[in-house]
Structures are given as structure tokens and as C-alpha cells.
Design a protein around this motif. Structure first.
Motif, PDB file in Angstrom:
ATOM      1  N   THR A   3      -3.728  -1.521  -0.980  1.00 48.40           N
ATOM      2  CA  THR A   3      -2.663  -2.023  -0.076  1.00 48.40           C
ATOM      3  C   THR A   3      -2.272  -3.240  -0.145  1.00 48.40           C
ATOM      4  O   THR A   3      -2.980  -4.370  -0.632  1.00 48.40           O
ATOM      5  N   VAL A  27       5.688   4.874  -3.913  1.00 49.54           N
ATOM      6  CA  VAL A  27       4.617   4.736  -3.054  1.00 49.54           C
ATOM      7  C   VAL A  27       5.302   4.657  -1.614  1.00 49.54           C
ATOM      8  O   VAL A  27       6.254   4.018  -1.533  1.00 49.54           O
ATOM      9  N   LYS A  70       0.813   2.119   1.530  1.00 50.46           N
ATOM     10  CA  LYS A  70       0.459   1.245   0.440  1.00 50.46           C
ATOM     11  C   LYS A  70       0.920   0.064   0.300  1.00 50.46           C
ATOM     12  O   LYS A  70       0.652  -0.946  -0.195  1.00 50.46           O
TER      13      LYS A  70
END
Ligand SMILES: Nc1ncnc2c1ncn2[C@@H]1O[C@H](COP(=O)(O)OP(=O)(O)O)[C@@H](O)[C@H]1O
Ligand SMILES: O=C(O)C1=C[C@@H](OP(=O)(O)O)[C@@H](O)[C@H](O)C1
Ligand SMILES: [Mg+2]
Length: 163
Positions: A3, A27, A70
């Protein structure tokens, strides 16, 4: 993929660059402000007005802990609470989007959405300087955003993540 948390003062580009990174990296991205607004069905400004800053900070921590995307664009005050700083350090890679005060002021000169962006520049500068130390102390990497486009910054971050 780890992350990525984007931190930095209001106007440093966390929301914009987070969205651009999401597109370029394919993402998902989330913004703690948007998460809070959607959950409470109120704008940030109305939350500050109706519930107060302390309640907003509680909602912000709840959002940080619930978001699983993310790329996470945080609000500029995320570093105000140690629980937030510890959570991000434990759960991801923190990029501080460092921007000069003058550039922030220029980008936000017509802003009406940020309750804490007062027009009293001396108070604002004090907050900026106080928080700068907090951003630096909890980040893993610093990206300077002055005089760079959103695209250029996103590409710089992608290259950094490849290392
Ligand atoms: N690198 C940049 N160059 C020019 N304008 C920028 C840049 N980054 C952000 N901006 C502009 O500054 C304002 C604040 O950006 P935003 O992404 O909302 O920042 P934050 O989420 O950190 O408060 C927006 O109008 C945005 O288009
Ligand atoms: O600096 C702050 O304390 C804040 C920054 C804002 O987010 P942005 O940094 O995305 O503007 C938003 O969370 C709220 O207005 C409080
Ligand atoms: Mg934002």
C-alpha cells in the motif's frame, strides 16, 4: 503490491497524483476525504461545521483503517494523530509530497472547500511549518512537487517504486 500512502500539506497534490497513479499503475485508489464524505453523506466543510474538527479526525482514522485500496491519498492533517502515523508506517510505504508554502498558496488561492485553509497566511504558515516536521518524521520517501506537473510526479513515483 505494498500500500502506498501519499501524505503532505493541503494542496500538495495527494488527491490528484493518487488518481493519476491509479490510472498509470492500473491499481485502485482511495481518498480518505472522499471516503469520509460518502460515509457521512456530508462535505468535509459541513462535517467541520456540524460535527467539529475532533469528530472529523475520528472519522479520518476510521477511514484510514477501513480503506483497502493500494494507493491512499490522505488528508493533509492525517499526521496530526500518532495512531494514524503508526498505522501507515506499519501497513505501507509513505511518500511525502513536499511542496513549498508559496506553491501551496498559489494552488489554493481560490479554494473554498478546505475549512483549515484560512486566508490568514501567518497562521497558515505556522501550521505548515509544524506539520512539515511531522511529514518528514514519518515518511519513507520525499518527492518535491514544485514546478512539476502531476504526470511528471506520478512517473517519478512509479520509477521510485521500481527500485
Ligand atoms: N503538481 C501540480 N501542478 C499543478 N497543480 C497541481 C499540482 N498538484 C496539485 N495541483 C492542483 O492543486 C490543487 C490541489 O490539489 P489536490 O490534489 O486536491 O491536493 P491535496 O489532495 O494534497 O490537497 C488542485 O487544483 C490541483 O489541480
Ligand atoms: O490539512 C488538513 O487538516 C485537512 C486537509 C484536507 O485534505 P487535503 O489535504 O486533501 O486538502 C481535509 O482532510 C480537511 O480539510 C483537513
Ligand atoms: Mg486531497
Amino acid at each position: 503490491m505494498t500500500t502506498i500512502y501519499l501524505i503532505g500539506f493541503m494542496g500538495s497534490g495527494k488527491s490528484s497524483i493518487g488518481k493519476k497513479l491509479s490510472e498509470m499503475m492500473d491499481v485502485t485508489q482511495a481518498d480518505t476525504d472522499i471516503f469520509v464524505e460518502e460515509k457521512h453523506q456530508m462535505s468535509i466543510a459541513d462535517i467541520f461545521k456540524n460535527d467539529g474538527e475532533s469528530a472529523f479526525r475520528t472519522y479520518e482514522t476510521e477511514a484510514l483503517k477501513q480503506i483497502t485500496d493500494k494507493i491512499i491519498s490522505t488528508g493533509g492533517g492525517i499526521v496530526e494523530k500518532d495512531v494514524n502515523r503508526s498505522f501507515m508506517r506499519k501497513n505501507g510505504f509513505i511518500i511525502y509530497l513536499q511542496t513549498s508554502f508559496d506553491t501551496i498558496a498559489r494552488r489554493l488561492q481560490n479554494d473554498q472547500e478546505r475549512p483549515l485553509w484560512q486566508k490568514n497566511m501567518s497562521d497558515q504558515k505556522k501550521m505548515y511549518e509544524r506539520r512539515a516536521e511531522m511529514y518528514k518524521s514519518c515518511c519513507d520517501y520525499i518527492v518535491v512537487t514544485d514546478n512539476k506537473s502531476i504526470n511528471e510526479i506520478a512517473k517519478e513515483i512509479i520509477n521510485l517504486l521500481k527500485c
